[in-house]
Scaffold this motif. Structure first.
Motif: not given
Length: 394
Positions: A122-133, A156-167
């Motif tokens: 799990k990578v952090d792409t901008g939500l600033s929660r868990n996930g590797a910076a 097996r996989g790689v993932f992240s989570h959107l902040a839903n802060a706009g396009d």
């Protein structure tokens, strides 16, 4: 007296709808007891509809699913610092890894057991929660490649989570996610599952689908948007929250109702007592807010303060048509004439997610494996198989 009827056909329909929209792998999140719907029943229905795997936040939730007979792949990603991954490795749980310490603990557990642990990074792409910076990616990915070569893990996989802060923010996060994927491939790891989109992006942003999506609230038929209904998205709400009338009282005009008399009857009417309250997840702040329930196909207002165990409904206009035991629907599918859960969420200035996961343990979750007929909209629920013991949650 208190039932959350869970439509398994609705969950299957929603998962099939998501598969139709995306064309890729679908990961259904069943954390928080399946968003209050019952994790085992929700997971089974989702898998029957073609979900690739299910996911939880905590390891304890994942292990409980294994113990309940869910044999499909399960992912979990939120871990305490003292977690022992041994049981997870033995049970074949896929572990979401957010930093190097977790990776080392997992690899050590796998080595002790002589097993290969399955990992999704799990990578952090901008939500600033868990996930590797981003600054952690290079050493983390390189170490993952070493451990994979040694047979301790399989990524097996790689993932992240959107902040839903706009396009613009969504696209910026996607660009960072692409960088993480490229960095992972640069060390020789080709992830089978790549997922960024949760419910909101799954339903509206096809360019963010990659080859898998990870949905929660949409699988239960609820909209993640304030301006779009479930029906507009092709979803069917799976939960119908029900109770029953346990007392009826004819009262004259001027009668005060419940604590503090914040409601006084303007005319003679009949009051119905419903045995559900804030201990069951019915927010006390709904007092006097305009919330209503469905009784005998009619919308009737909740009046007076909501208690810990009970609330009161003014049923004056329909008093002659109802009796003790009459079903009461607190929320459900508006296409069936029931109040949508979004009414409570709107009055509470919160989101539908918070309402459904807050339904209390006294409310029995009863999975129903049949579509309701129009005539049976307000009939008591029929459970799948033998009825559960009092207090059991599916």
């Amino acid at each position: 007296m208190r039932v959350a009827e869970i439509s398994l056909p609705a969950i299957r329909h929603n998962v099939a709808r998501i598969r139709e929209l995306t064309g890729g792998a679908v990961i259904v999140v069943v954390k928080a007891d399946g968003y209050g719907h019952g994790a085992r029943a929700a997971a089974a229905a989702a898998l029957e509809a073609g979900a690739t795997m299910v996911a939880t936040a905590d390891l304890e939730e994942a292990l409980a699913l294994r113990e309940a007979g869910i044999g499909a792949p399960i992912l979990c990603w939120l871990h305490g610092v003292r977690v022992d991954f041994s049981e997870a490795v033995a049970a074949g749980i896929e572990i979401g890894i957010s930093h190097a310490q977790q990776l080392e603990h997992l690899a050590a557990a796998a080595t002790r057991l002589g097993r290969t642990a399955v990992v999704q990074l799990k990578v952090d792409t901008g939500l600033s929660r868990n996930g590797a910076a981003p600054e952690e990616w290079a050493p983390l990915f390189a170490r993952a490649a070493e451990l994979e070569a040694a047979g301790a893990i399989r990524v097996r996989g790689v993932f992240s989570h959107l902040a839903n802060a706009g396009d613009a923010h969504d696209r910026a996060q996607a660009a960072r996610f692409d960088e993480a994927i490229a960095a992972l491939r640069a060390v020789g790891i080709e992830p089978e599952l790549i997922h960024l989109a949760a419910s909101a992006a799954t339903l509206t942003l096809p360019h963010l689908h990659y080859n898998a999506v990870r949905v929660g609230v949409a699988a239960y038929g609820l909209s993640p948007f304030a301006d779009k209904t479930s029906a507009q998205l092709g979803l069917v709400p799976a939960m119908t929250l029900r109770s029953e009338i346990v007392a009826l009282r004819a009262v004259p005009a001027g009668t005060g109702v419940s604590y503090g008399y914040n409601h006084v009857c303007e005319t003679a009417t009949t009051l119905a007592l419903v045995p559900m309250g804030y201990a069951d997840g019915m927010p006390r702040a709904l007092n006097g807010a305009g919330a209503w329930v469905t009784i005998a196909g009619e919308h009737r207002p909740i009046v007076g303060r909501i208690g810990m165990d009970q609330f009161i409904v003014d049923v004056g206009p329909i008093a002659g048509r109802i009796d003790l035991g009459e079903p009461v629907v607190l929320f459900g599918d508006p296409e069936r004439g029931h109040p949508p859960v979004e009414i409570w969420a709107g009055l509470m200035r919160t989101i539908n997610y918070e309402i459904i996961v807050g339904i209390g343990p006294r409310v029995r979750r009863i999975p129903v494996d049949a579509e309701p007929s129009v005539a049976a909209v307000d009939a008591p629920a029929t459970a799948v198989g033998a009825p559960a013991a009092a207090g059991d949650a599916a």
